[in-house]
Design a protein around this motif. Structure first.
Motif, PDB file in Angstrom:
ATOM      1  N   HIS B  18       0.841  -1.183   0.000  1.00  0.00           N
ATOM      2  CA  HIS B  18       0.000   0.000   0.000  1.00  0.00           C
ATOM      3  C   HIS B  18       0.881   1.239   0.000  1.00  0.00           C
ATOM      4  CE1 HIS B  18      -3.571  -2.440   1.058  1.00  0.00           C
ATOM      5  NE2 HIS B  18      -4.176  -1.467   0.417  1.00  0.00           N
ATOM      6  N   TYR B  19       0.414   2.223  -0.726  1.00  0.00           N
ATOM      7  CA  TYR B  19       1.154   3.468  -0.868  1.00  0.00           C
ATOM      8  C   TYR B  19       0.849   4.367   0.318  1.00  0.00           C
ATOM      9  CZ  TYR B  19       2.725   7.756  -3.194  1.00  0.00           C
ATOM     10  OH  TYR B  19       3.371   8.921  -3.523  1.00  0.00           O
ATOM     11  N   GLY B  20       1.859   5.018   0.852  1.00  0.00           N
ATOM     12  CA  GLY B  20       1.647   5.856   2.029  1.00  0.00           C
ATOM     13  C   GLY B  20       1.914   7.326   1.828  1.00  0.00           C
ATOM     14  N   GLY B  21       2.036   7.753   0.594  1.00  0.00           N
ATOM     15  CA  GLY B  21       2.227   9.171   0.330  1.00  0.00           C
ATOM     16  C   GLY B  21       3.648   9.636   0.537  1.00  0.00           C
ATOM     17  N   GLN B  22       3.811  10.953   0.505  1.00  0.00           N
ATOM     18  CA  GLN B  22       5.138  11.553   0.579  1.00  0.00           C
ATOM     19  C   GLN B  22       5.815  11.244   1.914  1.00  0.00           C
ATOM     20  OE1 GLN B  22       5.044  15.744  -0.110  1.00  0.00           O
ATOM     21  NE2 GLN B  22       7.169  16.048   0.488  1.00  0.00           N
ATOM     22  N   ALA B  23       7.086  10.929   1.855  1.00  0.00           N
ATOM     23  CA  ALA B  23       7.856  10.683   3.077  1.00  0.00           C
ATOM     24  C   ALA B  23       8.473  11.983   3.568  1.00  0.00           C
ATOM     25  CB  ALA B  23       8.950   9.659   2.794  1.00  0.00           C
ATOM     26  N   HIS B  24       8.972  11.938   4.791  1.00  0.00           N
ATOM     27  CA  HIS B  24       9.681  13.073   5.406  1.00  0.00           C
ATOM     28  C   HIS B  24       8.800  14.320   5.493  1.00  0.00           C
ATOM     29  CE1 HIS B  24      13.012  10.403   4.808  1.00  0.00           C
ATOM     30  NE2 HIS B  24      12.958  10.504   3.507  1.00  0.00           N
ATOM     31  N   VAL B  25       7.562  14.161   5.933  1.00  0.00           N
ATOM     32  CA  VAL B  25       6.728  15.319   6.245  1.00  0.00           C
ATOM     33  C   VAL B  25       6.677  15.398   7.769  1.00  0.00           C
ATOM     34  CG1 VAL B  25       4.470  16.380   6.011  1.00  0.00           C
ATOM     35  CG2 VAL B  25       5.358  14.958   4.170  1.00  0.00           C
ATOM     36  N   PRO B  26       7.466  16.292   8.382  1.00  0.00           N
ATOM     37  CA  PRO B  26       7.563  16.278   9.847  1.00  0.00           C
ATOM     38  C   PRO B  26       6.317  16.872  10.497  1.00  0.00           C
ATOM     39  CG  PRO B  26       8.893  18.045   8.940  1.00  0.00           C
ATOM     40  CD  PRO B  26       8.299  17.325   7.770  1.00  0.00           C
ATOM     41  N   TYR B  27       5.954  16.307  11.638  1.00  0.00           N
ATOM     42  CA  TYR B  27       4.853  16.866  12.423  1.00  0.00           C
ATOM     43  C   TYR B  27       5.320  18.211  12.984  1.00  0.00           C
ATOM     44  CZ  TYR B  27       0.900  16.928  15.652  1.00  0.00           C
ATOM     45  OH  TYR B  27      -0.244  17.260  16.308  1.00  0.00           O
ATOM     46  N   LEU B  34       0.394  27.210  14.869  1.00  0.00           N
ATOM     47  CA  LEU B  34       0.205  27.320  13.424  1.00  0.00           C
ATOM     48  C   LEU B  34      -1.119  28.028  13.131  1.00  0.00           C
ATOM     49  CD1 LEU B  34       2.612  25.488  13.185  1.00  0.00           C
ATOM     50  CD2 LEU B  34       1.296  23.956  11.761  1.00  0.00           C
ATOM     51  N   ASN B  35      -1.111  28.844  12.100  1.00  0.00           N
ATOM     52  CA  ASN B  35      -2.394  29.374  11.669  1.00  0.00           C
ATOM     53  C   ASN B  35      -3.062  28.377  10.732  1.00  0.00           C
ATOM     54  OD1 ASN B  35      -1.344  29.694   9.056  1.00  0.00           O
ATOM     55  ND2 ASN B  35      -0.602  31.761   9.512  1.00  0.00           N
ATOM     56  N   ASP B  36      -4.273  28.656  10.350  1.00  0.00           N
ATOM     57  CA  ASP B  36      -5.053  27.684   9.571  1.00  0.00           C
ATOM     58  C   ASP B  36      -4.364  27.315   8.267  1.00  0.00           C
ATOM     59  OD1 ASP B  36      -6.855  27.630  11.510  1.00  0.00           O
ATOM     60  OD2 ASP B  36      -8.452  28.710  10.455  1.00  0.00           O
ATOM     61  N   ARG B  37      -3.760  28.306   7.663  1.00  0.00           N
ATOM     62  CA  ARG B  37      -3.126  28.042   6.373  1.00  0.00           C
ATOM     63  C   ARG B  37      -1.934  27.083   6.551  1.00  0.00           C
ATOM     64  NH1 ARG B  37      -3.482  28.886   1.233  1.00  0.00           N
ATOM     65  NH2 ARG B  37      -1.553  28.297   0.207  1.00  0.00           N
ATOM     66  N   GLU B  38      -1.108  27.350   7.593  1.00  0.00           N
ATOM     67  CA  GLU B  38       0.061  26.481   7.809  1.00  0.00           C
ATOM     68  C   GLU B  38      -0.385  25.056   8.186  1.00  0.00           C
ATOM     69  OE1 GLU B  38       3.251  29.806   9.410  1.00  0.00           O
ATOM     70  OE2 GLU B  38       1.786  28.947  10.759  1.00  0.00           O
ATOM     71  N   TRP B  39      -1.432  24.977   9.000  1.00  0.00           N
ATOM     72  CA  TRP B  39      -1.928  23.663   9.408  1.00  0.00           C
ATOM     73  C   TRP B  39      -2.480  22.910   8.196  1.00  0.00           C
ATOM     74  CZ3 TRP B  39      -1.176  20.223  12.821  1.00  0.00           C
ATOM     75  CH2 TRP B  39      -2.122  19.236  13.086  1.00  0.00           C
ATOM     76  N   ALA B  40      -3.194  23.615   7.353  1.00  0.00           N
ATOM     77  CA  ALA B  40      -3.737  22.983   6.149  1.00  0.00           C
ATOM     78  C   ALA B  40      -2.608  22.526   5.235  1.00  0.00           C
ATOM     79  CB  ALA B  40      -4.652  23.946   5.405  1.00  0.00           C
ATOM     80  N   TYR B  42       0.347  21.616   6.225  1.00  0.00           N
ATOM     81  CA  TYR B  42       0.929  20.397   6.812  1.00  0.00           C
ATOM     82  C   TYR B  42       0.037  19.186   6.516  1.00  0.00           C
ATOM     83  CZ  TYR B  42       1.540  16.721  10.162  1.00  0.00           C
ATOM     84  OH  TYR B  42       1.672  15.491  10.717  1.00  0.00           O
ATOM     85  N   LEU B  43      -1.266  19.367   6.656  1.00  0.00           N
ATOM     86  CA  LEU B  43      -2.157  18.217   6.524  1.00  0.00           C
ATOM     87  C   LEU B  43      -2.327  17.760   5.082  1.00  0.00           C
ATOM     88  CD1 LEU B  43      -5.198  18.792   8.908  1.00  0.00           C
ATOM     89  CD2 LEU B  43      -3.340  17.161   9.154  1.00  0.00           C
ATOM     90  N   PHE B  44      -2.524  18.714   4.192  1.00  0.00           N
ATOM     91  CA  PHE B  44      -3.027  18.340   2.867  1.00  0.00           C
ATOM     92  C   PHE B  44      -2.082  18.626   1.717  1.00  0.00           C
ATOM     93  CE2 PHE B  44      -6.811  19.696   5.378  1.00  0.00           C
ATOM     94  CZ  PHE B  44      -7.300  18.419   5.609  1.00  0.00           C
ATOM     95  N   TYR B  45      -1.140  19.546   1.899  1.00  0.00           N
ATOM     96  CA  TYR B  45      -0.332  19.952   0.750  1.00  0.00           C
ATOM     97  C   TYR B  45       0.886  19.057   0.611  1.00  0.00           C
ATOM     98  CZ  TYR B  45      -3.057  24.220   0.094  1.00  0.00           C
ATOM     99  OH  TYR B  45      -4.064  25.104  -0.156  1.00  0.00           O
ATOM    100  N   ARG B  46       1.025  18.446  -0.551  1.00  0.00           N
ATOM    101  CA  ARG B  46       2.145  17.549  -0.794  1.00  0.00           C
ATOM    102  C   ARG B  46       2.826  17.932  -2.092  1.00  0.00           C
ATOM    103  NH1 ARG B  46       1.341  16.899   3.668  1.00  0.00           N
ATOM    104  NH2 ARG B  46       0.845  15.023   4.856  1.00  0.00           N
ATOM    105  N   ASP B  47       4.111  17.570  -2.183  1.00  0.00           N
ATOM    106  CA  ASP B  47       4.840  17.834  -3.414  1.00  0.00           C
ATOM    107  C   ASP B  47       4.258  17.001  -4.553  1.00  0.00           C
ATOM    108  OD1 ASP B  47       6.418  19.431  -1.929  1.00  0.00           O
ATOM    109  OD2 ASP B  47       8.077  18.008  -1.719  1.00  0.00           O
ATOM    110  N   ASN B  48       4.376  17.528  -5.712  1.00  0.00           N
ATOM    111  CA  ASN B  48       3.964  16.787  -6.907  1.00  0.00           C
ATOM    112  C   ASN B  48       5.164  16.729  -7.829  1.00  0.00           C
ATOM    113  OD1 ASN B  48       2.456  15.478  -8.786  1.00  0.00           O
ATOM    114  ND2 ASN B  48       1.417  17.310  -9.555  1.00  0.00           N
ATOM    115  N   THR B  49       6.157  15.979  -7.366  1.00  0.00           N
ATOM    116  CA  THR B  49       7.461  16.007  -8.012  1.00  0.00           C
ATOM    117  C   THR B  49       7.443  15.276  -9.344  1.00  0.00           C
ATOM    118  OG1 THR B  49       8.381  15.936  -5.807  1.00  0.00           O
ATOM    119  CG2 THR B  49       9.899  15.533  -7.616  1.00  0.00           C
TER     120      THR B  49
END
Lengths: 211, 140
Positions: B18-27, B34-40, B42-49
Protein backbone atom coordinates in the motif's frame (compact mmCIF):
# COMPACT_ATOMS: atom_id res chain seq x y z
CA UNK A 1 -2.87 -28.44 32.82
CA UNK A 2 -4.29 -31.84 31.81
CA UNK A 3 -7.95 -31.32 32.38
CA UNK A 4 -9.87 -34.36 31.21
CA UNK A 5 -13.19 -32.64 31.78
CA UNK A 6 -12.21 -30.11 29.11
CA UNK A 7 -12.00 -32.74 26.39
CA UNK A 8 -15.55 -31.89 25.41
CA UNK A 9 -14.10 -28.70 23.96
CA UNK A 10 -15.04 -25.10 24.36
CA UNK A 11 -18.29 -25.09 26.34
CA UNK A 12 -18.84 -28.64 25.13
CA UNK A 13 -19.44 -27.39 21.59
CA UNK A 14 -16.55 -29.24 19.93
CA UNK A 15 -18.86 -31.74 18.26
CA UNK A 16 -20.82 -29.17 16.31
CA UNK A 17 -17.81 -27.15 15.21
CA UNK A 18 -17.62 -26.95 11.42
CA UNK A 19 -14.63 -25.92 9.40
CA UNK A 20 -14.99 -22.88 7.12
CA UNK A 21 -14.76 -24.94 3.91
CA UNK A 22 -16.60 -28.03 5.11
CA UNK A 23 -19.33 -27.42 2.54
CA UNK A 24 -16.71 -27.83 -0.20
CA UNK A 25 -15.45 -31.22 1.03
CA UNK A 26 -17.33 -33.18 -1.62
CA UNK A 27 -16.37 -30.77 -4.40
CA UNK A 28 -12.73 -31.04 -3.37
CA UNK A 29 -12.94 -34.81 -3.47
CA UNK A 30 -14.43 -34.89 -6.96
CA UNK A 31 -12.25 -32.02 -8.15
CA UNK A 32 -9.00 -33.72 -7.16
CA UNK A 33 -7.22 -35.53 -9.96
CA UNK A 34 -5.45 -38.57 -8.49
CA UNK A 35 -1.78 -38.63 -9.38
CA UNK A 36 -1.86 -35.06 -10.68
CA UNK A 37 -3.17 -32.62 -8.12
CA UNK A 38 -5.27 -33.09 -5.00
CA UNK A 39 -6.95 -30.59 -2.70
CA UNK A 40 -8.41 -31.11 0.73
CA UNK A 41 -9.10 -29.08 3.79
CA UNK A 42 -6.86 -30.00 6.68
CA UNK A 43 -8.04 -30.78 10.20
CA UNK A 44 -8.61 -28.09 12.80
CA UNK A 45 -5.40 -26.72 14.22
CA UNK A 46 -4.42 -24.68 17.22
CA UNK A 47 -2.95 -21.37 16.11
CA UNK A 48 -1.57 -18.57 18.18
CA UNK A 49 -0.57 -15.15 16.97
CA UNK A 50 2.55 -14.00 18.78
CA UNK A 51 3.99 -10.51 18.75
CA UNK A 52 7.27 -10.22 20.55
CA UNK A 53 10.72 -8.82 19.94
CA UNK A 54 12.71 -11.99 19.14
CA UNK A 55 15.95 -10.48 20.46
CA UNK A 56 14.53 -9.72 23.89
CA UNK A 57 14.40 -11.83 27.03
CA UNK A 58 10.69 -12.55 26.61
CA UNK A 59 11.40 -13.49 22.99
CA UNK A 60 13.88 -16.08 24.21
CA UNK A 61 11.31 -17.44 26.68
CA UNK A 62 8.69 -17.75 23.94
CA UNK A 63 11.25 -19.35 21.63
CA UNK A 64 11.99 -22.02 24.21
CA UNK A 65 8.28 -22.84 24.58
CA UNK A 66 7.53 -22.80 20.85
CA UNK A 67 10.75 -24.54 19.90
CA UNK A 68 12.55 -21.63 18.28
CA UNK A 69 11.45 -18.51 16.46
CA UNK A 70 12.28 -18.03 12.77
CA UNK A 71 14.83 -15.30 12.19
CA UNK A 72 13.76 -14.02 8.79
CA UNK A 73 11.16 -14.20 6.07
CA UNK A 74 10.72 -17.73 4.72
CA UNK A 75 12.04 -19.55 7.74
CA UNK A 76 9.90 -21.83 9.87
CA UNK A 77 10.79 -22.47 13.49
CA UNK A 78 9.26 -24.83 16.00
CA UNK A 79 9.68 -28.37 17.20
CA UNK A 80 7.97 -31.72 16.76
CA UNK A 81 4.32 -30.97 16.00
CA UNK A 82 4.67 -27.20 16.33
CA UNK A 83 5.51 -24.87 13.45
CA UNK A 84 6.29 -21.20 13.92
CA UNK A 85 5.76 -19.15 10.77
CA UNK A 86 7.47 -15.82 10.23
CA UNK A 87 4.89 -13.11 9.50
CA UNK A 88 7.00 -10.05 10.33
CA UNK A 89 10.14 -9.02 12.21
CA UNK A 90 8.24 -9.26 15.48
CA UNK A 91 5.16 -11.23 14.45
CA UNK A 92 4.82 -15.00 14.35
CA UNK A 93 2.11 -17.60 13.82
CA UNK A 94 2.37 -20.73 15.95
CA UNK A 95 0.60 -23.72 14.41
CA UNK A 96 0.08 -26.96 16.30
CA UNK A 97 -2.36 -29.89 16.22
CA UNK A 98 -5.82 -29.29 17.62
CA UNK A 99 -5.11 -31.33 20.77
CA UNK A 100 -2.55 -28.73 21.82
CA UNK A 101 -5.34 -26.27 22.59
CA UNK A 102 -5.92 -25.63 26.26
CA UNK A 103 -9.63 -26.47 26.01
CA UNK A 104 -8.77 -29.91 24.65
CA UNK A 105 -6.20 -30.89 27.25
CA UNK A 106 -3.12 -29.21 25.78
CA UNK A 107 -1.30 -26.19 27.14
CA UNK A 108 0.09 -24.37 24.10
CA UNK A 109 -1.76 -21.05 24.50
CA UNK A 110 -1.37 -21.05 28.26
CA UNK A 111 2.33 -21.79 28.20
CA UNK A 112 2.97 -19.15 25.55
CA UNK A 113 1.03 -16.60 27.58
CA UNK A 114 2.95 -17.57 30.68
CA UNK A 115 6.26 -17.28 28.80
CA UNK A 116 5.40 -13.75 27.70
CA UNK A 117 4.34 -12.74 31.20
CA UNK A 118 4.01 -9.01 31.69
CA UNK A 119 6.56 -8.16 29.02
CA UNK A 120 5.56 -6.09 26.00
CA UNK A 121 4.00 -8.21 23.29
CA UNK A 122 0.95 -10.37 22.84
CA UNK A 123 -0.19 -13.97 22.54
CA UNK A 124 -3.62 -14.34 20.96
CA UNK A 125 -5.56 -17.54 20.37
CA UNK A 126 -6.20 -17.46 16.60
CA UNK A 127 -7.30 -21.07 16.20
CA UNK A 128 -10.50 -20.04 14.43
CA UNK A 129 -8.88 -17.28 12.37
CA UNK A 130 -7.47 -19.37 9.56
CA UNK A 131 -8.25 -22.69 7.98
CA UNK A 132 -5.86 -25.03 6.21
CA UNK A 133 -5.89 -26.21 2.61
CA UNK A 134 -3.59 -28.98 1.57
CA UNK A 135 -2.67 -28.92 -2.10
CA UNK A 136 -0.46 -31.72 -3.32
CA UNK A 137 0.59 -33.53 -6.44
CA UNK A 138 3.02 -33.01 -9.32
CA UNK A 139 0.91 -30.14 -10.71
CA UNK A 140 0.28 -28.39 -7.40
CA UNK A 141 2.86 -25.74 -8.21
CA UNK A 142 1.28 -25.13 -11.62
CA UNK A 143 -2.08 -24.55 -9.91
CA UNK A 144 -0.62 -22.05 -7.45
CA UNK A 145 1.34 -20.22 -10.12
CA UNK A 146 -1.93 -19.14 -11.71
CA UNK A 147 -2.51 -16.78 -8.81
CA UNK A 148 0.77 -16.30 -6.99
CA UNK A 149 3.54 -14.10 -8.36
CA UNK A 150 6.26 -15.50 -6.10
CA UNK A 151 8.94 -17.75 -7.49
CA UNK A 152 7.62 -21.15 -6.41
CA UNK A 153 10.30 -23.15 -8.17
CA UNK A 154 11.92 -25.63 -5.74
CA UNK A 155 15.29 -23.95 -6.18
CA UNK A 156 14.04 -20.88 -4.30
CA UNK A 157 10.97 -22.15 -2.43
CA UNK A 158 12.24 -25.21 -0.65
CA UNK A 159 10.24 -27.64 1.53
CA UNK A 160 9.98 -26.43 5.09
CA UNK A 161 9.75 -22.75 4.24
CA UNK A 162 6.73 -20.48 4.47
CA UNK A 163 5.88 -17.01 3.22
CA UNK A 164 3.04 -14.60 3.71
CA UNK A 165 1.85 -13.59 0.27
CA UNK A 166 -1.12 -13.44 -2.08
CA UNK A 167 -2.77 -16.38 -3.82
CA UNK A 168 -5.73 -15.64 -6.05
CA UNK A 169 -5.60 -12.00 -4.93
CA UNK A 170 -6.20 -12.78 -1.26
CA UNK A 171 -3.63 -12.82 1.54
CA UNK A 172 -2.54 -16.28 2.66
CA UNK A 173 0.34 -17.80 4.53
CA UNK A 174 1.84 -20.34 2.16
CA UNK A 175 3.84 -23.22 3.61
CA UNK A 176 5.71 -25.72 1.50
CA UNK A 177 5.21 -28.93 3.43
CA UNK A 178 6.85 -31.36 1.03
CA UNK A 179 8.49 -31.67 -2.38
CA UNK A 180 5.12 -31.51 -4.11
CA UNK A 181 2.76 -30.38 -1.40
CA UNK A 182 1.71 -26.98 -0.16
CA UNK A 183 -0.28 -25.88 2.82
CA UNK A 184 -2.30 -22.67 2.51
CA UNK A 185 -3.59 -20.73 5.50
CA UNK A 186 -6.31 -18.34 4.33
CA UNK A 187 -8.47 -16.47 6.80
CA UNK A 188 -11.76 -18.24 7.49
CA UNK A 189 -13.82 -15.66 5.64
CA UNK A 190 -11.77 -16.31 2.49
CA UNK A 191 -11.97 -20.11 2.73
CA UNK A 192 -14.97 -20.44 0.45
CA UNK A 193 -13.48 -18.13 -2.17
CA UNK A 194 -10.03 -19.70 -2.12
CA UNK A 195 -11.46 -23.24 -2.15
CA UNK A 196 -13.50 -22.47 -5.25
CA UNK A 197 -10.62 -20.58 -6.83
CA UNK A 198 -8.28 -23.55 -6.36
CA UNK A 199 -10.90 -25.99 -7.67
CA UNK A 200 -11.31 -23.83 -10.76
CA UNK A 201 -7.54 -23.65 -11.23
CA UNK A 202 -7.31 -27.44 -10.90
CA UNK A 203 -10.02 -28.17 -13.43
CA UNK A 204 -7.83 -28.16 -16.51
CA UNK A 205 -5.77 -31.03 -15.15
CA UNK A 206 -8.83 -33.30 -15.08
CA UNK A 207 -9.15 -33.14 -18.86
CA UNK A 208 -6.85 -34.96 -21.25
CA UNK A 209 -3.90 -32.84 -22.26
CA UNK A 210 -4.34 -30.97 -25.54
CA UNK A 211 -1.29 -31.63 -27.70
CA UNK B 1 3.22 -3.85 -12.33
CA UNK B 2 6.04 -2.75 -10.07
CA UNK B 3 8.32 -5.30 -8.48
CA UNK B 4 9.15 -3.78 -5.10
CA UNK B 5 12.01 -5.02 -2.96
CA UNK B 6 10.74 -5.11 0.61
CA UNK B 7 13.60 -4.72 3.13
CA UNK B 8 12.29 -7.74 5.04
CA UNK B 9 10.80 -10.03 2.41
CA UNK B 10 12.66 -9.43 -0.84
CA UNK B 11 11.03 -8.79 -4.18
CA UNK B 12 7.26 -8.85 -4.20
CA UNK B 13 4.49 -7.71 -6.49
CA UNK B 14 3.14 -4.19 -6.18
CA UNK B 15 -0.31 -5.60 -5.27
CA UNK B 16 1.06 -6.71 -1.89
CA UNK B 17 1.87 -3.12 -0.95
CA UNK B 18 0.00 0.00 0.00
CA UNK B 19 1.15 3.47 -0.87
CA UNK B 20 1.65 5.86 2.03
CA UNK B 21 2.23 9.17 0.33
CA UNK B 22 5.14 11.55 0.58
CA UNK B 23 7.86 10.68 3.08
CA UNK B 24 9.68 13.07 5.41
CA UNK B 25 6.73 15.32 6.24
CA UNK B 26 7.56 16.28 9.85
CA UNK B 27 4.85 16.87 12.42
CA UNK B 28 4.93 20.54 13.41
CA UNK B 29 6.90 21.20 16.56
CA UNK B 30 4.25 23.50 17.99
CA UNK B 31 0.96 22.67 16.22
CA UNK B 32 -0.95 25.17 18.37
CA UNK B 33 1.06 28.06 17.04
CA UNK B 34 0.21 27.32 13.42
CA UNK B 35 -2.39 29.37 11.67
CA UNK B 36 -5.05 27.68 9.57
CA UNK B 37 -3.13 28.04 6.37
CA UNK B 38 0.06 26.48 7.81
CA UNK B 39 -1.93 23.66 9.41
CA UNK B 40 -3.74 22.98 6.15
CA UNK B 41 -0.43 22.92 4.32
CA UNK B 42 0.93 20.40 6.81
CA UNK B 43 -2.16 18.22 6.52
CA UNK B 44 -3.03 18.34 2.87
CA UNK B 45 -0.33 19.95 0.75
CA UNK B 46 2.14 17.55 -0.79
CA UNK B 47 4.84 17.83 -3.41
CA UNK B 48 3.96 16.79 -6.91
CA UNK B 49 7.46 16.01 -8.01
CA UNK B 50 8.37 15.14 -11.54
CA UNK B 51 11.42 12.96 -11.08
CA UNK B 52 12.85 11.38 -7.97
CA UNK B 53 10.33 11.33 -5.13
CA UNK B 54 10.66 9.99 -1.58
CA UNK B 55 7.54 8.12 -0.53
CA UNK B 56 6.28 5.72 2.13
CA UNK B 57 5.10 2.19 1.42
CA UNK B 58 3.53 -0.54 3.55
CA UNK B 59 4.03 -4.23 2.80
CA UNK B 60 0.48 -4.99 3.84
CA UNK B 61 0.15 -8.64 2.83
CA UNK B 62 3.69 -9.54 3.79
CA UNK B 63 5.57 -8.40 6.85
CA UNK B 64 3.19 -5.46 7.51
CA UNK B 65 6.11 -3.07 7.98
CA UNK B 66 6.50 0.44 6.64
CA UNK B 67 9.51 1.55 4.67
CA UNK B 68 10.62 4.47 2.54
CA UNK B 69 11.39 4.37 -1.12
CA UNK B 70 12.97 6.70 -3.65
CA UNK B 71 11.09 6.36 -6.90
CA UNK B 72 11.25 8.23 -10.16
CA UNK B 73 7.73 9.38 -10.92
CA UNK B 74 8.47 9.50 -14.63
CA UNK B 75 10.24 6.23 -15.26
CA UNK B 76 9.00 4.37 -12.15
CA UNK B 77 12.60 3.45 -11.53
CA UNK B 78 13.05 2.53 -7.85
CA UNK B 79 16.35 4.06 -6.82
CA UNK B 80 16.54 3.17 -3.13
CA UNK B 81 14.62 1.42 -0.37
CA UNK B 82 15.46 2.51 3.16
CA UNK B 83 13.94 2.16 6.64
CA UNK B 84 11.51 4.54 8.30
CA UNK B 85 13.31 7.25 10.22
CA UNK B 86 16.43 7.10 8.08
CA UNK B 87 17.43 10.24 6.21
CA UNK B 88 16.80 10.42 2.53
CA UNK B 89 19.78 8.89 0.72
CA UNK B 90 21.42 10.73 -2.09
CA UNK B 91 19.98 9.75 -5.42
CA UNK B 92 23.32 8.53 -6.69
CA UNK B 93 23.18 5.37 -4.59
CA UNK B 94 24.95 2.50 -6.27
CA UNK B 95 22.51 -0.35 -6.77
CA UNK B 96 22.97 -3.62 -4.94
CA UNK B 97 22.41 -6.82 -6.87
CA UNK B 98 18.88 -8.19 -6.69
CA UNK B 99 18.49 -10.46 -3.70
CA UNK B 100 16.08 -12.68 -5.61
CA UNK B 101 14.26 -14.94 -3.22
CA UNK B 102 12.53 -14.01 -0.05
CA UNK B 103 14.38 -16.55 2.02
CA UNK B 104 17.73 -15.12 1.09
CA UNK B 105 16.84 -11.52 1.87
CA UNK B 106 19.14 -9.69 4.21
CA UNK B 107 17.97 -9.55 7.79
CA UNK B 108 17.52 -5.80 7.83
CA UNK B 109 14.45 -5.50 10.00
CA UNK B 110 12.79 -2.21 10.62
CA UNK B 111 12.96 -2.80 14.36
CA UNK B 112 16.68 -2.21 14.38
CA UNK B 113 17.94 1.07 15.75
CA UNK B 114 20.82 1.46 13.37
CA UNK B 115 20.05 2.37 9.83
CA UNK B 116 21.17 -0.37 7.47
CA UNK B 117 23.45 0.75 4.73
CA UNK B 118 21.48 1.89 1.76
CA UNK B 119 23.44 -0.35 -0.52
CA UNK B 120 22.03 -3.37 1.28
CA UNK B 121 18.44 -2.33 0.85
CA UNK B 122 18.43 -0.48 -2.41
CA UNK B 123 17.06 -2.23 -5.41
CA UNK B 124 18.62 -2.81 -8.72
CA UNK B 125 17.54 -0.19 -11.23
CA UNK B 126 15.89 -1.47 -14.34
CA UNK B 127 13.85 -4.11 -12.59
CA UNK B 128 10.86 -1.88 -12.30
CA UNK B 129 11.32 0.40 -15.24
CA UNK B 130 8.14 0.92 -17.11
CA UNK B 131 8.08 1.57 -20.78
CA UNK B 132 7.53 -0.18 -24.00
CA UNK B 133 9.76 -3.09 -23.06
CA UNK B 134 8.34 -4.74 -19.97
CA UNK B 135 11.08 -6.28 -17.86
CA UNK B 136 11.11 -10.00 -17.48
CA UNK B 137 9.23 -11.14 -14.40
CA UNK B 138 7.34 -7.90 -13.90
CA UNK B 139 4.53 -8.65 -16.27
CA UNK B 140 2.88 -11.46 -14.38
Amino acid sequence: MANTAAFAGINGLREIRRSPASHLAKAMETGSVPGTVALKEGPFQTMAGVRVDPNSEEGARIASVAGGLPARCGEVGGKEGVSVLWLGPSEFLVVAPEEAHDSLGGDLIGSLTAALGDAPGQVVDLSANRTTFELSGPRARAVLEKGCALDLHPRSFTPGTAVSTEVGNIPVALLKSGEESFRLFPRASFADYLGRWLLDAMREFASPEVP
Amino acid sequence: MLLISCPNCGSRDETEFHYGGQAHVPYPENPNELNDREWAEYLFYRDNTKGTFAERWLHSTGCRQWFNMLRDTVTYDIQAVYPMGAPRPSTAVPAAPESGTASLAADSTTTGTTAPSTSATSTAPGITKSGTTAPEGATK
